[in-house]
Scaffold this motif. Sequence first.
Motif, PDB file in Angstrom:
ATOM      1  N   UNK A 152      26.280  42.587  42.583  1.00  0.00           N
ATOM      2  CA  UNK A 152      27.554  42.917  41.935  1.00  0.00           C
ATOM      3  C   UNK A 152      28.676  42.400  42.815  1.00  0.00           C
ATOM      4  N   UNK A 153      29.630  41.697  42.208  1.00  0.00           N
ATOM      5  CA  UNK A 153      30.769  41.144  42.940  1.00  0.00           C
ATOM      6  C   UNK A 153      32.044  41.596  42.244  1.00  0.00           C
ATOM      7  N   UNK A 154      32.981  42.141  43.008  1.00  0.00           N
ATOM      8  CA  UNK A 154      34.246  42.618  42.463  1.00  0.00           C
ATOM      9  C   UNK A 154      35.373  42.063  43.321  1.00  0.00           C
ATOM     10  N   UNK A 155      36.420  41.563  42.660  1.00  0.00           N
ATOM     11  CA  UNK A 155      37.597  41.056  43.345  1.00  0.00           C
ATOM     12  C   UNK A 155      38.803  41.125  42.427  1.00  0.00           C
ATOM     13  N   UNK A 156      39.954  40.667  42.892  1.00  0.00           N
ATOM     14  CA  UNK A 156      41.170  40.764  42.093  1.00  0.00           C
ATOM     15  C   UNK A 156      41.108  39.956  40.791  1.00  0.00           C
ATOM     16  N   UNK A 157      40.283  38.924  40.740  1.00  0.00           N
ATOM     17  CA  UNK A 157      40.231  38.089  39.544  1.00  0.00           C
ATOM     18  C   UNK A 157      38.831  37.990  38.943  1.00  0.00           C
TER      19      UNK A 157
END
Length: 190
Positions: A152-157
């Motif tokens: 799982x990868x989460x970032x601003x975009x």
Amino acid sequence: MRRKATIRLLLGGTAVVLLTLLVTFAFNHKMSKTVSQAPPAPEQSAADLSINNFQHTATQEGKIQWRLEAESAHFFSDNKRVRLKNINVIFFPASAESETRLSANSGILDIQTHDIDIMGNITIKNQQYRLQTETLHYSHELHIISTEKPVDIVGPSIQLRADTMKVDLKTGQMKCRGNVEGTINAAGTI
């Protein structure tokens, strides 16, 4: 004759001063041992050597590539590996980008190649993104982090989930495969 007496007096005085310093040092050293507590013993294992609060820094061509800290490390000389518990790693990029930090429950460091296999509750963060998975492999020679487990990868975009992932730390390129799902904000940059 007077010169010999002066030399003897000087040597005798020096010996007395050195003896006094030695006795003072020995007394202080003994007192400090009785006051301070011994560090906790490493957990029992079949390892050749066990260390609490382990630290290791990997360099290449004089530049720090990554620094590893672990609650404990158990060295096994027969296969040149170190079993690690409660890991924190900082990867230093070649460019001016921010460093990347990794934390996990356990891992195995290959002493010869500096490769690391990491397992359990893995989180990788930099200034913008957070990645979570259960296993990772870091190839020191190739500077590639990869996993064959869901990630799982989460970032601003971006919000992304995939079955596998590979990141080239030299180029900053990431490849995800298998059941890739996610949202990419077109206004942001990845």
